[in-house]
Design a protein around this motif. Sequence first.
Motif, PDB file in Angstrom:
ATOM      1  N   ILE A 122      20.869  77.841  48.005  1.00  0.00           N
ATOM      2  CA  ILE A 122      21.115  76.682  47.143  1.00  0.00           C
ATOM      3  C   ILE A 122      22.600  76.380  47.056  1.00  0.00           C
ATOM      4  CG2 ILE A 122      20.991  75.902  44.731  1.00  0.00           C
ATOM      5  CD1 ILE A 122      18.244  77.216  44.587  1.00  0.00           C
ATOM      6  N   ASN A 123      23.441  77.386  47.173  1.00  0.00           N
ATOM      7  CA  ASN A 123      24.888  77.190  47.070  1.00  0.00           C
ATOM      8  C   ASN A 123      25.518  76.663  48.351  1.00  0.00           C
ATOM      9  OD1 ASN A 123      25.401  77.770  44.376  1.00  0.00           O
ATOM     10  ND2 ASN A 123      25.462  79.960  44.744  1.00  0.00           N
ATOM     11  N   GLN A 124      24.742  76.397  49.376  1.00  0.00           N
ATOM     12  CA  GLN A 124      25.266  75.817  50.608  1.00  0.00           C
ATOM     13  C   GLN A 124      25.618  74.346  50.367  1.00  0.00           C
ATOM     14  OE1 GLN A 124      25.646  77.539  53.519  1.00  0.00           O
ATOM     15  NE2 GLN A 124      24.857  79.392  52.555  1.00  0.00           N
ATOM     16  N   PRO A 125      26.726  73.852  50.939  1.00  0.00           N
ATOM     17  CA  PRO A 125      27.091  72.435  50.738  1.00  0.00           C
ATOM     18  C   PRO A 125      25.995  71.473  51.196  1.00  0.00           C
ATOM     19  CG  PRO A 125      28.891  73.623  51.768  1.00  0.00           C
ATOM     20  CD  PRO A 125      27.727  74.568  51.711  1.00  0.00           C
ATOM     21  N   GLY A 126      25.324  71.800  52.287  1.00  0.00           N
ATOM     22  CA  GLY A 126      24.251  70.938  52.767  1.00  0.00           C
ATOM     23  C   GLY A 126      23.120  70.834  51.760  1.00  0.00           C
ATOM     24  N   MET A 127      22.849  71.926  51.065  1.00  0.00           N
ATOM     25  CA  MET A 127      21.787  71.925  50.062  1.00  0.00           C
ATOM     26  C   MET A 127      22.174  71.044  48.877  1.00  0.00           C
ATOM     27  SD  MET A 127      18.765  72.879  49.332  1.00  0.00           S
ATOM     28  CE  MET A 127      18.358  74.212  50.421  1.00  0.00           C
ATOM     29  N   HIS A 128      23.447  71.071  48.495  1.00  0.00           N
ATOM     30  CA  HIS A 128      23.909  70.203  47.404  1.00  0.00           C
ATOM     31  C   HIS A 128      23.660  68.745  47.781  1.00  0.00           C
ATOM     32  CE1 HIS A 128      26.863  73.318  45.504  1.00  0.00           C
ATOM     33  NE2 HIS A 128      25.701  73.856  45.820  1.00  0.00           N
ATOM     34  N   ASN A 129      24.006  68.404  49.027  1.00  0.00           N
ATOM     35  CA  ASN A 129      23.785  67.030  49.489  1.00  0.00           C
ATOM     36  C   ASN A 129      22.305  66.684  49.475  1.00  0.00           C
ATOM     37  OD1 ASN A 129      26.503  66.636  49.870  1.00  0.00           O
ATOM     38  ND2 ASN A 129      26.443  67.073  52.054  1.00  0.00           N
ATOM     39  N   MET A 130      21.467  67.629  49.904  1.00  0.00           N
ATOM     40  CA  MET A 130      20.036  67.375  49.940  1.00  0.00           C
ATOM     41  C   MET A 130      19.495  67.148  48.524  1.00  0.00           C
ATOM     42  SD  MET A 130      17.066  69.443  51.913  1.00  0.00           S
ATOM     43  CE  MET A 130      16.578  70.631  50.687  1.00  0.00           C
ATOM     44  N   ILE A 131      19.940  67.938  47.572  1.00  0.00           N
ATOM     45  CA  ILE A 131      19.491  67.773  46.188  1.00  0.00           C
ATOM     46  C   ILE A 131      19.943  66.423  45.645  1.00  0.00           C
ATOM     47  CG2 ILE A 131      19.782  68.644  43.834  1.00  0.00           C
ATOM     48  CD1 ILE A 131      19.887  71.485  45.108  1.00  0.00           C
ATOM     49  N   LYS A 132      21.210  66.074  45.907  1.00  0.00           N
ATOM     50  CA  LYS A 132      21.711  64.768  45.442  1.00  0.00           C
ATOM     51  C   LYS A 132      20.945  63.631  46.104  1.00  0.00           C
ATOM     52  CE  LYS A 132      26.467  66.179  44.433  1.00  0.00           C
ATOM     53  NZ  LYS A 132      27.868  66.068  44.863  1.00  0.00           N
ATOM     54  N   ASN A 133      20.684  63.761  47.412  1.00  0.00           N
ATOM     55  CA  ASN A 133      19.938  62.718  48.111  1.00  0.00           C
ATOM     56  C   ASN A 133      18.524  62.589  47.559  1.00  0.00           C
ATOM     57  OD1 ASN A 133      22.098  62.072  49.750  1.00  0.00           O
ATOM     58  ND2 ASN A 133      21.428  63.375  51.428  1.00  0.00           N
ATOM     59  N   GLY A 134      17.899  63.710  47.245  1.00  0.00           N
ATOM     60  CA  GLY A 134      16.570  63.672  46.652  1.00  0.00           C
ATOM     61  C   GLY A 134      16.585  62.972  45.308  1.00  0.00           C
ATOM     62  N   MET A 135      17.576  63.287  44.499  1.00  0.00           N
ATOM     63  CA  MET A 135      17.682  62.645  43.182  1.00  0.00           C
ATOM     64  C   MET A 135      17.932  61.147  43.342  1.00  0.00           C
ATOM     65  SD  MET A 135      17.799  65.240  40.722  1.00  0.00           S
ATOM     66  CE  MET A 135      18.942  64.801  39.476  1.00  0.00           C
ATOM     67  N   ASN A 136      18.811  60.770  44.276  1.00  0.00           N
ATOM     68  CA  ASN A 136      19.083  59.343  44.511  1.00  0.00           C
ATOM     69  C   ASN A 136      17.842  58.624  45.022  1.00  0.00           C
ATOM     70  OD1 ASN A 136      21.739  59.346  43.619  1.00  0.00           O
ATOM     71  ND2 ASN A 136      22.554  59.877  45.624  1.00  0.00           N
ATOM     72  N   THR A 137      17.066  59.298  45.871  1.00  0.00           N
ATOM     73  CA  THR A 137      15.839  58.686  46.391  1.00  0.00           C
ATOM     74  C   THR A 137      14.853  58.447  45.261  1.00  0.00           C
ATOM     75  OG1 THR A 137      16.151  59.777  48.525  1.00  0.00           O
ATOM     76  CG2 THR A 137      13.931  59.005  48.008  1.00  0.00           C
ATOM     77  N   ILE A 138      14.704  59.415  44.377  1.00  0.00           N
ATOM     78  CA  ILE A 138      13.790  59.254  43.246  1.00  0.00           C
ATOM     79  C   ILE A 138      14.276  58.131  42.333  1.00  0.00           C
ATOM     80  CG2 ILE A 138      12.951  60.393  41.151  1.00  0.00           C
ATOM     81  CD1 ILE A 138      12.855  62.994  42.846  1.00  0.00           C
ATOM     82  N   LYS A 139      15.589  58.075  42.105  1.00  0.00           N
ATOM     83  CA  LYS A 139      16.164  57.008  41.277  1.00  0.00           C
ATOM     84  C   LYS A 139      15.910  55.641  41.928  1.00  0.00           C
ATOM     85  CE  LYS A 139      20.615  55.495  39.423  1.00  0.00           C
ATOM     86  NZ  LYS A 139      22.052  55.763  39.428  1.00  0.00           N
ATOM     87  N   PHE A 140      16.113  55.563  43.254  1.00  0.00           N
ATOM     88  CA  PHE A 140      15.883  54.323  43.991  1.00  0.00           C
ATOM     89  C   PHE A 140      14.430  53.884  43.887  1.00  0.00           C
ATOM     90  CE2 PHE A 140      14.403  52.603  48.121  1.00  0.00           C
ATOM     91  CZ  PHE A 140      15.025  51.371  48.074  1.00  0.00           C
ATOM     92  N   LEU A 141      13.500  54.819  44.088  1.00  0.00           N
ATOM     93  CA  LEU A 141      12.083  54.471  44.013  1.00  0.00           C
ATOM     94  C   LEU A 141      11.692  54.021  42.608  1.00  0.00           C
ATOM     95  CD1 LEU A 141      10.519  57.273  46.246  1.00  0.00           C
ATOM     96  CD2 LEU A 141      10.752  54.837  46.787  1.00  0.00           C
TER      97      LEU A 141
END
Length: 165
Positions: free
Chosen positions: A74-93
């Motif tokens: 979870i502490n990997q930078p790529g994982m942070h981006n994935m979590i943020k992208n998931g949250m943005n996708t949910i917000k967008f939907l």
Amino acid sequence: MAEAIKQIRKEIPTPEQEQSQAIADIIAALASNREAIISTIGIIKHLQDMGVLDALNGLLEKRVDVGAIAIQQINQPGMHNMIKNGMNTIKFLGQLNPDELQIMLDGVSRGLEKLGERIDKNEKVSLWQLGNSVRNEEVRTSLFTMLGLLEGMGEVFQRDKRELH
């Protein structure tokens, strides 16, 4: 005349009485939920046959090691981006009108079907045919929709660009 009560005796059950009452309660609950208990046992049997219970048991035995690995991932930078992208996708939907989204998705689905048909036919499109396709009402509607999409994206891009400067 009746004699006054001077002493109240509280009946405290013995451990054996408590245990026998607990067993009686369990048996009564099993009897009244017979079908649910049998179904649950069947599910657990299937999970055991598939090896899921063994895997879960192993996870529980190694929970500290598994937890440490999960935190590292979870502490990997790529994982942070994935979590943020998931949250943005949910917000967008959440911002989309479901009816409009359904229309758009139906259009994309039909467009992909048409694309597949053309690929199967292996048709070559001339510039003349491409120019004439603008006369087609469906093509004009789609182009107009795409222009609206591009215009809205451009507005947001310019607004965000101004806010950055």
